[in-house]
Design a protein around this motif. Structure first.
Motif, PDB file in Angstrom:
ATOM      1  N   GLY A 424      35.425  32.389  24.700  1.00 38.17           N
ATOM      2  CA  GLY A 424      36.104  31.107  24.578  1.00 38.17           C
ATOM      3  C   GLY A 424      36.429  30.542  25.942  1.00 38.17           C
ATOM      4  N   PRO A 425      37.651  30.024  26.107  1.00 42.50           N
ATOM      5  CA  PRO A 425      38.043  29.420  27.389  1.00 42.50           C
ATOM      6  C   PRO A 425      38.627  30.443  28.374  1.00 42.50           C
ATOM      7  CG  PRO A 425      39.770  29.035  25.796  1.00 42.50           C
ATOM      8  CD  PRO A 425      38.687  29.779  25.057  1.00 42.50           C
ATOM      9  N   SER A 426      38.514  31.743  28.041  1.00 42.02           N
ATOM     10  CA  SER A 426      39.147  32.780  28.848  1.00 42.02           C
ATOM     11  C   SER A 426      38.212  33.281  29.949  1.00 42.02           C
ATOM     12  CB  SER A 426      39.583  33.965  27.980  1.00 42.02           C
ATOM     13  OG  SER A 426      40.493  33.546  26.985  1.00 42.02           O
ATOM     14  N   TYR A 427      38.822  33.672  31.056  1.00 40.78           N
ATOM     15  CA  TYR A 427      38.068  34.198  32.195  1.00 40.78           C
ATOM     16  C   TYR A 427      38.886  35.340  32.785  1.00 40.78           C
ATOM     17  CZ  TYR A 427      34.512  33.742  35.867  1.00 40.78           C
ATOM     18  OH  TYR A 427      33.441  33.939  36.692  1.00 40.78           O
ATOM     19  N   SER A 428      38.253  36.501  32.994  1.00 39.94           N
ATOM     20  CA  SER A 428      38.993  37.685  33.445  1.00 39.94           C
ATOM     21  C   SER A 428      38.630  38.048  34.881  1.00 39.94           C
ATOM     22  CB  SER A 428      38.728  38.874  32.521  1.00 39.94           C
ATOM     23  OG  SER A 428      37.428  39.386  32.732  1.00 39.94           O
ATOM     24  N   TYR A 429      39.586  38.690  35.549  1.00 39.43           N
ATOM     25  CA  TYR A 429      39.413  39.124  36.936  1.00 39.43           C
ATOM     26  C   TYR A 429      39.907  40.560  37.085  1.00 39.43           C
ATOM     27  CZ  TYR A 429      39.025  34.129  38.123  1.00 39.43           C
ATOM     28  OH  TYR A 429      38.652  32.800  38.188  1.00 39.43           O
ATOM     29  N   GLU A 430      39.189  41.316  37.862  1.00 38.71           N
ATOM     30  CA  GLU A 430      39.669  42.609  38.355  1.00 38.71           C
ATOM     31  C   GLU A 430      39.436  42.611  39.864  1.00 38.71           C
ATOM     32  OE1 GLU A 430      37.564  45.711  36.428  1.00 38.71           O
ATOM     33  OE2 GLU A 430      38.298  45.230  34.417  1.00 38.71           O
ATOM     34  N   VAL A 431      40.473  42.928  40.622  1.00 38.71           N
ATOM     35  CA  VAL A 431      40.355  42.987  42.078  1.00 38.71           C
ATOM     36  C   VAL A 431      40.801  44.373  42.534  1.00 38.71           C
ATOM     37  CG1 VAL A 431      41.053  42.015  44.282  1.00 38.71           C
ATOM     38  CG2 VAL A 431      40.818  40.511  42.281  1.00 38.71           C
ATOM     39  N   TYR A 432      39.977  45.005  43.331  1.00 41.22           N
ATOM     40  CA  TYR A 432      40.272  46.346  43.837  1.00 41.22           C
ATOM     41  C   TYR A 432      40.379  46.291  45.363  1.00 41.22           C
ATOM     42  CZ  TYR A 432      38.617  47.595  39.181  1.00 41.22           C
ATOM     43  OH  TYR A 432      38.440  47.672  37.819  1.00 41.22           O
ATOM     44  N   GLU A 433      41.512  46.751  45.858  1.00 43.97           N
ATOM     45  CA  GLU A 433      41.693  46.871  47.308  1.00 43.97           C
ATOM     46  C   GLU A 433      41.395  48.319  47.712  1.00 43.97           C
ATOM     47  OE1 GLU A 433      45.074  45.181  49.258  1.00 43.97           O
ATOM     48  OE2 GLU A 433      45.505  43.840  47.553  1.00 43.97           O
ATOM     49  N   LEU A 434      40.587  48.469  48.752  1.00 48.31           N
ATOM     50  CA  LEU A 434      40.143  49.799  49.178  1.00 48.31           C
ATOM     51  C   LEU A 434      40.617  50.095  50.590  1.00 48.31           C
ATOM     52  CD1 LEU A 434      36.386  49.519  48.069  1.00 48.31           C
ATOM     53  CD2 LEU A 434      38.304  50.393  46.728  1.00 48.31           C
ATOM     54  N   ARG A 435      41.011  51.321  50.800  1.00 45.66           N
ATOM     55  CA  ARG A 435      41.328  51.815  52.142  1.00 45.66           C
ATOM     56  C   ARG A 435      41.011  53.315  52.172  1.00 45.66           C
ATOM     57  NH1 ARG A 435      44.901  50.556  56.580  1.00 45.66           N
ATOM     58  NH2 ARG A 435      45.686  48.711  55.488  1.00 45.66           N
ATOM     59  N   ASP A 436      40.341  53.711  53.240  1.00 48.03           N
ATOM     60  CA  ASP A 436      40.015  55.131  53.413  1.00 48.03           C
ATOM     61  C   ASP A 436      39.299  55.686  52.180  1.00 48.03           C
ATOM     62  OD1 ASP A 436      39.910  57.500  54.877  1.00 48.03           O
ATOM     63  OD2 ASP A 436      41.794  58.240  54.049  1.00 48.03           O
ATOM     64  N   SER A 437      38.361  54.908  51.661  1.00 48.60           N
ATOM     65  CA  SER A 437      37.506  55.320  50.530  1.00 48.60           C
ATOM     66  C   SER A 437      38.292  55.648  49.260  1.00 48.60           C
ATOM     67  CB  SER A 437      36.637  56.524  50.923  1.00 48.60           C
ATOM     68  OG  SER A 437      35.702  56.171  51.905  1.00 48.60           O
ATOM     69  N   ARG A 438      39.344  54.895  49.017  1.00 46.00           N
ATOM     70  CA  ARG A 438      40.049  55.040  47.743  1.00 46.00           C
ATOM     71  C   ARG A 438      40.673  53.698  47.368  1.00 46.00           C
ATOM     72  NH1 ARG A 438      45.648  56.064  48.366  1.00 46.00           N
ATOM     73  NH2 ARG A 438      46.271  56.192  50.562  1.00 46.00           N
ATOM     74  N   VAL A 439      40.890  53.512  46.085  1.00 45.71           N
ATOM     75  CA  VAL A 439      41.524  52.288  45.601  1.00 45.71           C
ATOM     76  C   VAL A 439      43.024  52.396  45.820  1.00 45.71           C
ATOM     77  CG1 VAL A 439      41.943  50.828  43.593  1.00 45.71           C
ATOM     78  CG2 VAL A 439      39.701  51.916  43.894  1.00 45.71           C
ATOM     79  N   GLN A 447      42.746  34.266  32.835  1.00 42.02           N
ATOM     80  CA  GLN A 447      43.017  32.840  32.857  1.00 42.02           C
ATOM     81  C   GLN A 447      42.470  32.196  31.585  1.00 42.02           C
ATOM     82  OE1 GLN A 447      41.283  31.308  36.473  1.00 42.02           O
ATOM     83  NE2 GLN A 447      43.143  31.675  37.672  1.00 42.02           N
ATOM     84  N   VAL A 448      43.189  31.221  31.085  1.00 41.02           N
ATOM     85  CA  VAL A 448      42.753  30.445  29.924  1.00 41.02           C
ATOM     86  C   VAL A 448      42.757  28.982  30.321  1.00 41.02           C
ATOM     87  CG1 VAL A 448      43.206  29.821  27.533  1.00 41.02           C
ATOM     88  CG2 VAL A 448      43.683  32.163  28.336  1.00 41.02           C
ATOM     89  N   ASN A 449      41.590  28.350  30.161  1.00 39.58           N
ATOM     90  CA  ASN A 449      41.439  26.956  30.592  1.00 39.58           C
ATOM     91  C   ASN A 449      41.855  26.771  32.058  1.00 39.58           C
ATOM     92  OD1 ASN A 449      40.439  25.952  28.103  1.00 39.58           O
ATOM     93  ND2 ASN A 449      42.542  25.910  27.285  1.00 39.58           N
ATOM     94  N   GLY A 450      41.561  27.775  32.889  1.00 44.16           N
ATOM     95  CA  GLY A 450      41.812  27.689  34.319  1.00 44.16           C
ATOM     96  C   GLY A 450      43.225  27.969  34.735  1.00 44.16           C
ATOM     97  N   LYS A 451      44.112  28.318  33.780  1.00 42.17           N
ATOM     98  CA  LYS A 451      45.497  28.614  34.118  1.00 42.17           C
ATOM     99  C   LYS A 451      45.807  30.083  33.857  1.00 42.17           C
ATOM    100  CE  LYS A 451      47.255  23.946  33.197  1.00 42.17           C
ATOM    101  NZ  LYS A 451      48.249  23.128  32.432  1.00 42.17           N
ATOM    102  N   MET A 452      46.672  30.652  34.703  1.00 44.77           N
ATOM    103  CA  MET A 452      47.010  32.061  34.587  1.00 44.77           C
ATOM    104  C   MET A 452      47.742  32.303  33.268  1.00 44.77           C
ATOM    105  SD  MET A 452      46.727  34.986  36.052  1.00 44.77           S
ATOM    106  CE  MET A 452      46.339  34.570  37.753  1.00 44.77           C
ATOM    107  N   ASP A 453      47.182  33.221  32.468  1.00 47.87           N
ATOM    108  CA  ASP A 453      47.796  33.570  31.185  1.00 47.87           C
ATOM    109  C   ASP A 453      48.560  34.880  31.288  1.00 47.87           C
ATOM    110  OD1 ASP A 453      48.021  33.085  28.217  1.00 47.87           O
ATOM    111  OD2 ASP A 453      47.055  35.072  28.212  1.00 47.87           O
ATOM    112  N   ALA A 454      48.001  35.843  32.028  1.00 50.18           N
ATOM    113  CA  ALA A 454      48.669  37.130  32.213  1.00 50.18           C
ATOM    114  C   ALA A 454      48.018  37.841  33.390  1.00 50.18           C
ATOM    115  CB  ALA A 454      48.581  37.989  30.954  1.00 50.18           C
TER     116      ALA A 454
END
Length: 490
Positions: A424-439, A447-454
């Motif tokens: 539908g209008p939903s779009y998901s994100y996962e962001v991983y920050e790495l340092r010294d070969s670990r998350v 996001q729903v319709n371009g706005k942050m839902d959760a």
């Protein structure tokens, strides 16, 4: 990965991509017989039982190694190698003697006035798959194993700036006690030798000089540089030169010759002989000893010059293939099996139908260890992994709809995002920050319709406004050129 084996034997070099034709028993130009090559006088080296300095290749504190250049089995003389056997055997002996006494080498010369304590911690001989690692290669990626002796700083807190395969001189205390180190003063680079030196060499070799360069003054007494001659009689020569007051000592090196306008000594040297860099100089009980590295476009050689009985002797330890362009860390079979297992375990019902057999490797977080991005042949399903010291961990998964992006580093961390439509209008994100070969941080958002839902940070609910700002502050996409290769092409 295809094996590349390079034997660097004195001045006799079998080197991929390098046209160096230095001779172990070189005849002089057709109009004279005055050229003699010091490499074939190995007695000056063999008669000295002091552990001779070695060259340690440094990438970072976890990749400090004296790379090996010769096979372990002692070479035997034959009709095929009779002409060059003495140099061949001496090069082998230098490595064999070093391997026996590797624990005696406890000092690393960082520059003329600075040295640090190091310790031998073992040998690296195999790849993670249990096959013989390469010999005679300085890989552009520190995670690609080559055979060699591994070292570490005696003080774990010691740290140098990470390099790209810099050579430092590794020495035993007994060598330092029996020699006086000489100061090397640069600043003369590019200046020609005095006319008297050039004229003396022209007369000696019966050739006309085309260029001369001085490089360094040694102990306020000696000078080092090169003189290059114009082609003559369909051959081309250069000489390594050491001066001692009015005395001039030289070591001749023959180049490859196609015509009077097409010649050289190494690939892409444009007809100019490359000067060596003097890493350190010592006055020993038998005379001057210089240790050098000589970098070329596709190779690097290491060795020493000795002044003995009125002759300049060069003992070349090794010529390593180096500066390999676009080299990627292999996906070892043992790693691939672990990665496939972790991928399937993430979602057995879906991921069991995909085989991660294409990969891209790069250092996402700048710690000197490459991460891996694997994909199925459909280029839509895949996963990313950290890998350090053989320990592998899953970062995140591409599920056919959500695709990964690599971002530039920020604040010392690397960033990987996986995003895509979630229905539908939903779009998901996962962001991983790495340092010294670990998350170190994981951010998720919907996001729903371009706005942050959760959104969440490290598994805990996160303020929506802060989450929106976090997404907007993500670094730009990395300028890595991402391309996938088939694992079986290793």
């Amino acid at each position: 990965m295809k094996k590349l084996l390079i034997f660097a034997i004195g001045a006799v070099v079998l080197m991929a991509g390098c046209k160096n034709q230095g001779q172990a028993k070189a005849a002089g130009p057709e109009n004279g017989d005055t050229i003699t090559v010091g490499d074939n006088d190995v007695a000056a080296v063999e008669n000295d039982t002091t552990p001779m300095p070695m060259f340690l290749c440094y990438f970072d504190k976890e990749h400090m190694q004296v790379p090996y250049w010769s096979v372990f089995e002692e070479p035997q003389k034959s009709d095929d190698n009779d002409e060059y056997f003495d140099n061949y055997h001496q090069s082998w002996k230098l490595q064999a003697d070093f391997r026996r006494r590797a624990s005696l080498y406890t000092k690393l010369l960082l520059d003329q006035k600075t040295m640090v304590d190091v310790k031998f911690i073992g040998e690296q001989l195999k790849t993670p798959d249990g096959e013989d690692a390469d010999i005679g290669i300085i890989h552009s990626r520190p995670g690609i194993p080559t055979q060699g002796a591994k070292y570490a700083f005696a003080d774990e807190k010691e740290k140098l700036s990470d390099g790209d395969g810099t050579f430092f001189l590794l020495v035993a205390e007994s060598y330092l006690k029996s020699r006086k180190q000489l100061e090397c003063t640069s600043g003369e680079e590019g200046k020609p030798f005095p006319p008297s030196v050039v004229q003396q060499l022209e007369k000696q070799y019966d050739m006309q000089a085309s260029r001369s360069l001085t490089f360094v003054r040694i102990g306020n007494r000696y000078g080092y540089g090169i003189v290059q001659f114009k082609p003559k009689d369909k051959s081309v020569w250069a000489v390594e030169v050491v001066t001692d007051g009015d005395k001039v000592y030289s070591f001749p090196v023959k180049g490859w010759y196609d015509s009077d306008t097409d010649f050289g000594w190494n690939v892409d040297d444009e007809g100019e002989y490359n000067i060596s860099f003097i890493d350190a100089a010592f006055e020993g009980p038998n005379g001057l000893e210089l240790f050098y590295t000589r970098g070329c476009v596709e190779s690097c050689s290491v060795g020493m010059f000795l002044l003995r009985d009125g002759k300049l002797i060069r003992q070349e330890y090794a010529v390593f293939q180096a500066n390999i362009p676009d080299e990627m860390t292999p996906l070892w079979k043992t790693y691939a099996r672990q990665m496939q297992k972790l991928y399937v375990e993430q979602d057995p019902n879906v991921n069991k139908d995909y085989e991660l057999n294409r990969y891209y490797a790069a250092d996402f977080d700048g710690d000197g260890c490459d991460e891996y991005w694997l994909r199925d042949k459909d280029d839509r399903h895949g996963a990313l992994f950290t890998c350090k010291n053989g320990k592998i961990a899953l970062i995140g998964v591409e599920d056919g709809r959500r695709q990964a992006q690599l971002h530039r580093m920020k604040g010392g961390n690397g960033f990987v995002s996986i995003s895509g439509p979630a229905g539908g209008p939903s779009y998901s994100y996962e962001v991983y920050e790495l340092r010294d070969s670990r998350v170190v941080h994981t951010f998720t958002a919907m996001q729903v319709n371009g706005k942050m839902d959760a959104c969440s940070m490290d598994g805990k609910p996160y303020d929506k406004a802060k989450g929106s700002a976090y997404l907007k502050s993500l670094p730009q996409e990395t300028d890595y050129y991402v391309y996938f290769v088939n694992a079986e092409e290793n």
